[in-house]
Structure formats: structure tokens, C-alpha cells
Design a protein around this motif. Sequence first.
Motif, short mmCIF file in Angstrom:
data_model
loop_
_atom_site.label_atom_id
_atom_site.label_comp_id
_atom_site.label_asym_id
_atom_site.label_seq_id
_atom_site.Cartn_x
_atom_site.Cartn_y
_atom_site.Cartn_z
N ALA A 20 5.14 17.23 -4.94
CA ALA A 20 5.59 17.16 -6.33
C ALA A 20 5.05 15.91 -7.02
O ALA A 20 4.83 15.91 -8.23
N VAL A 21 4.86 14.84 -6.24
CA VAL A 21 4.41 13.58 -6.84
C VAL A 21 2.88 13.56 -6.95
O VAL A 21 2.33 13.31 -8.02
N TYR A 22 2.20 13.84 -5.83
CA TYR A 22 0.74 13.85 -5.83
C TYR A 22 0.24 15.16 -5.21
O TYR A 22 -0.08 15.20 -4.02
N VAL A 63 4.16 -2.11 1.40
CA VAL A 63 3.74 -1.00 0.52
C VAL A 63 4.53 -0.97 -0.80
O VAL A 63 3.98 -0.58 -1.83
N ILE A 64 5.78 -1.43 -0.78
CA ILE A 64 6.54 -1.42 -2.04
C ILE A 64 6.00 -2.53 -2.95
O ILE A 64 5.91 -3.69 -2.55
N GLY A 65 5.56 -2.12 -4.13
CA GLY A 65 4.93 -3.05 -5.06
C GLY A 65 3.42 -3.06 -4.95
O GLY A 65 2.74 -3.69 -5.75
N ARG A 66 2.90 -2.33 -3.97
CA ARG A 66 1.45 -2.26 -3.74
C ARG A 66 0.86 -1.12 -4.57
O ARG A 66 1.55 -0.13 -4.81
N PRO A 67 -0.41 -1.22 -4.99
CA PRO A 67 -1.01 -0.08 -5.68
C PRO A 67 -1.03 1.15 -4.77
O PRO A 67 -1.14 1.00 -3.55
N VAL A 68 -0.91 2.32 -5.35
CA VAL A 68 -1.07 3.56 -4.59
C VAL A 68 -2.49 3.56 -4.01
O VAL A 68 -3.43 3.09 -4.66
N ALA A 69 -2.61 4.08 -2.77
CA ALA A 69 -3.91 4.09 -2.08
C ALA A 69 -4.45 2.66 -1.94
O ALA A 69 -5.61 2.39 -2.22
N GLY A 70 -3.60 1.77 -1.46
CA GLY A 70 -3.93 0.34 -1.44
C GLY A 70 -4.42 -0.21 -0.11
O GLY A 70 -4.58 -1.42 0.01
N PRO A 108 -8.54 12.66 -2.81
CA PRO A 108 -8.82 12.50 -4.24
C PRO A 108 -7.54 12.33 -5.06
O PRO A 108 -7.52 11.58 -6.04
N ALA A 109 -6.45 12.99 -4.65
CA ALA A 109 -5.19 12.90 -5.40
C ALA A 109 -4.68 11.46 -5.43
O ALA A 109 -4.30 10.94 -6.48
N LEU A 110 -4.68 10.81 -4.27
CA LEU A 110 -4.18 9.42 -4.25
C LEU A 110 -5.18 8.45 -4.87
O LEU A 110 -4.79 7.46 -5.49
N ARG A 122 -4.52 5.79 -7.92
CA ARG A 122 -4.88 4.37 -7.89
C ARG A 122 -5.70 4.02 -9.14
O ARG A 122 -5.48 2.99 -9.77
N ALA A 123 -6.63 4.92 -9.50
CA ALA A 123 -7.48 4.67 -10.67
C ALA A 123 -6.64 4.57 -11.94
O ALA A 123 -6.97 3.83 -12.87
N LYS A 124 -5.54 5.33 -11.97
CA LYS A 124 -4.63 5.29 -13.13
C LYS A 124 -3.79 4.02 -13.16
O LYS A 124 -3.12 3.73 -14.14
N GLY A 125 -3.78 3.30 -12.03
CA GLY A 125 -2.98 2.08 -11.95
C GLY A 125 -1.58 2.29 -11.42
O GLY A 125 -0.71 1.43 -11.59
N ASP A 126 -1.34 3.43 -10.75
CA ASP A 126 0.01 3.68 -10.18
C ASP A 126 0.34 2.65 -9.09
O ASP A 126 -0.50 2.28 -8.29
N ILE A 127 1.61 2.25 -9.11
CA ILE A 127 2.13 1.29 -8.13
C ILE A 127 3.25 1.99 -7.36
O ILE A 127 3.97 2.81 -7.92
N TRP A 128 3.39 1.62 -6.07
CA TRP A 128 4.52 2.16 -5.29
C TRP A 128 5.80 1.41 -5.63
O TRP A 128 6.16 0.43 -4.99
N THR A 129 6.48 1.88 -6.67
CA THR A 129 7.82 1.37 -6.92
C THR A 129 8.77 2.07 -5.94
O THR A 129 8.41 3.09 -5.33
N ARG A 130 9.99 1.56 -5.81
CA ARG A 130 10.98 2.22 -4.95
C ARG A 130 11.22 3.65 -5.40
O ARG A 130 11.35 4.56 -4.57
N GLU A 131 11.30 3.84 -6.73
CA GLU A 131 11.60 5.17 -7.27
C GLU A 131 10.48 6.15 -6.92
O GLU A 131 10.73 7.27 -6.48
N ARG A 132 9.23 5.71 -7.11
CA ARG A 132 8.10 6.61 -6.84
C ARG A 132 8.05 6.95 -5.35
O ARG A 132 7.81 8.09 -4.96
N LEU A 133 8.29 5.93 -4.52
CA LEU A 133 8.25 6.14 -3.08
C LEU A 133 9.36 7.09 -2.64
O LEU A 133 9.14 7.96 -1.79
N ASP A 134 10.52 6.93 -3.24
CA ASP A 134 11.64 7.81 -2.90
C ASP A 134 11.29 9.26 -3.24
O ASP A 134 11.50 10.17 -2.43
N LEU A 135 10.69 9.47 -4.41
CA LEU A 135 10.28 10.84 -4.80
C LEU A 135 9.19 11.36 -3.87
O LEU A 135 9.21 12.53 -3.47
N PHE A 136 8.24 10.50 -3.54
CA PHE A 136 7.12 10.88 -2.67
C PHE A 136 7.64 11.34 -1.30
O PHE A 136 7.19 12.34 -0.76
N LEU A 137 8.62 10.61 -0.77
CA LEU A 137 9.16 10.98 0.54
C LEU A 137 10.00 12.26 0.45
O LEU A 137 10.01 13.06 1.37
#
Length: 120
Positions: free
Chosen positions: A92-94, A51-58, A66-68, A72-87
Motif C-alpha cells: 500500500a505504501v510502495y 532507519v527512522i529519520g533516514r531517507p527511504v532506500a538509504g 525502482p519503487a523505493l 528516495r528521489a522524491k525525498g521520502d524519509i522514514w518517519t515513524r508513521e511511514r514505517l508503521d504503514l509500511f510494516l
Amino acid sequence: MRLWIVAAALLAASGAARAQPCDVRAFEPCQACHALTRDAGQKPGPQLAGVIGRPVAGDPAFDYSPALRAARAKGDIWTRERLDLFLADTEAVYPGGWMGSPPIRDAKLRADLLCVLGKP
Ligand code: HEC
């Protein structure tokens, strides 16, 4: 002199600890809903293989919120930072996402999770 030897030994030991495999227990509560393999069968959540490095909703087999899907449509990727915030705070993230899992406030636990999720 002696002190230096002890310090060096301690440093070496902490280096060895870092090289150890991830604490997979961190992922246990996630397993009810997620698998780390692509052929996971039916789970209430998407598979998280690589999942790290994978597109969101991949996960093509999963019907995301619809949020995720918008992310994905925006091109968001699961970076470590985004995943850390999401968890730490999914809403707050989505906002409006469907993951019904409580926020993880413990940074060490999130680091263990990122370690497990970062394995190929
Ligand atoms: C009660 C079930 C449930 C639990 C427990 C759960 N999740 Fe989820 N998770 C989901 C669902 C459902 C989604 C899809 C959310 C959406 O579509 O908005 C999701 C989405 C995700 C995503 C985004 C996946 C992608 O393909 O974009 C990640 C990453 C994630 N979860 C990680 C975790 C981790 C790590 C844990 C354990 C701490 C966990 N989840 C616990 C149900 C769960």
C-alpha cells in the motif's frame, strides 16, 4: 487511602515497564534479511541502522527496487508513521517494492519493531 497507595504503586510499576528496553524478539523474523548495524555483510535486504529519520532506500550498498528508488528521489524519509504503514502493508505504501515479508497486522508487534528500529 489504601486504594490510593495501591493505585500509585501500580502507576509507578507501569512507568517502569515503559522504561524497559524494547522487545527485541519482534525483530527476529526480520534478521534473516536485515541487520541493525552498518557492517552487516551480505543480507538479502538493506541494513537498517538508524532507519527512522533516514531517507527511504538509504543504504548505499543495497540495490533497491525502482519503487523505493523513486521514493528516495522524491525525498521520502522514514518517519515513524511511514514505517508503521509500511510494516502494516508494504504494497500500500510502495507498490511494486521487493520486500517479500507478510503484512504485520498486529499494532503491538509493529510498536515493538518501531522501538527496536528507533535505537541508534
Ligand atoms: C525475505 C527478506 C525480508 C524480510 C524477512 C524482511 N525484509 Fe525488509 N526488506 C527486504 C528487501 C529486499 C527490502 C528492499 C525492498 C525494495 O528495494 O523494494 C526491504 C526493505 C525494508 C525497509 C526499507 C529500508 C530502506 O533502506 O529504505 C524496511 C524499513 C524494512 N525492510 C523493514 C523490515 C522489518 C522491520 C522486517 C521484519 C518484520 C523486515 N523488513 C523483513 C527484505 C526483507
